[in-house]
Design a protein around this motif. Sequence first.
Motif, short mmCIF file in Angstrom:
data_model
loop_
_atom_site.label_atom_id
_atom_site.label_comp_id
_atom_site.label_asym_id
_atom_site.label_seq_id
_atom_site.Cartn_x
_atom_site.Cartn_y
_atom_site.Cartn_z
N GLY A 1 -10.14 -0.51 11.53
CA GLY A 1 -9.23 0.70 12.13
C GLY A 1 -7.84 -0.36 12.76
O GLY A 1 -7.36 0.23 13.59
N ASP A 2 -7.73 -1.26 12.12
CA ASP A 2 -6.49 -2.23 12.78
C ASP A 2 -5.19 -1.88 11.82
O ASP A 2 -4.50 -2.73 11.73
N THR A 3 -5.07 -0.78 11.29
CA THR A 3 -4.01 -0.66 10.43
C THR A 3 -3.14 0.42 11.03
O THR A 3 -2.48 1.30 10.12
N GLU A 4 -3.09 0.42 12.32
CA GLU A 4 -2.27 1.54 12.94
C GLU A 4 -0.60 1.13 12.34
O GLU A 4 -0.06 2.23 12.62
N ASN A 5 -0.37 -0.08 12.14
CA ASN A 5 1.24 -0.11 12.00
C ASN A 5 1.12 -0.24 10.39
O ASN A 5 1.78 -1.28 10.21
N LEU A 6 1.22 0.75 9.94
CA LEU A 6 1.51 0.61 8.36
C LEU A 6 3.05 0.65 8.07
O LEU A 6 3.70 1.48 8.60
N SER A 7 3.09 0.00 7.12
CA SER A 7 4.64 -0.17 6.58
C SER A 7 4.64 0.54 5.25
O SER A 7 4.13 0.00 4.12
N LEU A 8 5.08 1.93 5.22
CA LEU A 8 5.22 2.53 4.17
C LEU A 8 6.79 2.68 3.77
O LEU A 8 7.85 2.75 4.25
N ALA A 9 6.80 2.62 2.14
CA ALA A 9 8.04 2.45 1.47
C ALA A 9 8.71 3.95 1.59
O ALA A 9 7.93 4.76 1.87
N TYR A 10 10.02 3.83 1.30
CA TYR A 10 10.78 5.16 1.19
C TYR A 10 10.36 5.65 -0.25
O TYR A 10 9.96 5.26 -1.05
N PRO A 11 9.91 7.08 -0.10
CA PRO A 11 10.21 8.24 0.93
C PRO A 11 9.17 8.39 1.66
O PRO A 11 9.10 9.29 2.46
N LEU A 12 8.05 7.83 1.67
CA LEU A 12 6.91 7.85 2.28
C LEU A 12 7.16 7.73 3.97
O LEU A 12 6.50 8.49 4.69
N ASN A 13 8.11 6.92 4.19
CA ASN A 13 8.33 6.38 5.50
C ASN A 13 8.94 7.52 6.34
O ASN A 13 9.11 7.58 7.51
N LYS A 14 9.42 8.65 5.74
CA LYS A 14 10.15 9.70 6.29
C LYS A 14 9.07 10.72 6.59
O LYS A 14 9.31 11.69 7.48
N LEU A 15 7.81 10.76 6.35
CA LEU A 15 6.73 11.83 6.32
C LEU A 15 6.04 11.56 7.67
O LEU A 15 6.00 10.64 7.97
#
Length: 186
Positions: free
Chosen positions: A130-144
């Motif tokens: 559960g230590d994945t709270e700060n996920l870095s998602l690529a565009y366009p997923l980071n807009k969701l």
Amino acid sequence: MLRAKVLLVGPRESGKSVLANFVSESTEGICSYSPTQGVRILEYEKPNLNGNSKGAPCRFELWDCSGDQKFETCWPALMKDSHGVIIIFNPELPSHLKEIEMWYSCFVQQQPLLDSQCLLVAHHKPGSAGDTENLSLAYPLNKLKLIHSNLEEDPEDVRMEFLKYFRSIITIINESREREEMSIIS
């Protein structure tokens, strides 16, 4: 009664069926893992979800879609007339982080859906770090809108996030109906 069709999609073994059962308060197949074959439809009725005093109930069809890409030929039929898409993935699996871009492309971008009709769920399985709270998602997923679900630690928070999402879908459906009615009148 207002009806809404919401698809639950994502990679295999990400927890789609578990979350569908949890949200719809179903106990079907809750004990052991069994891959969904094609799609499983759960009906979920929520009275007074849209917050009006009339208490008009809303019926949600939760389409729990298989994460197996061998069912890809069925996807267009599953997408027909859907009002929302929930993309569920396991944030601890790097392959899932790559794969959710494909799910977004196929189920959100290829339909006339707004990003506000999509919800990303990072589902933490029981006993996970559960230590994945700060996920870095690529565009366009980071807009969701992204929520983290952990049914062991915070089930009521997860339920409230789903209810917020369902309320937003109801609002979008109602606004679309009103626009349609106004275009007929004028």
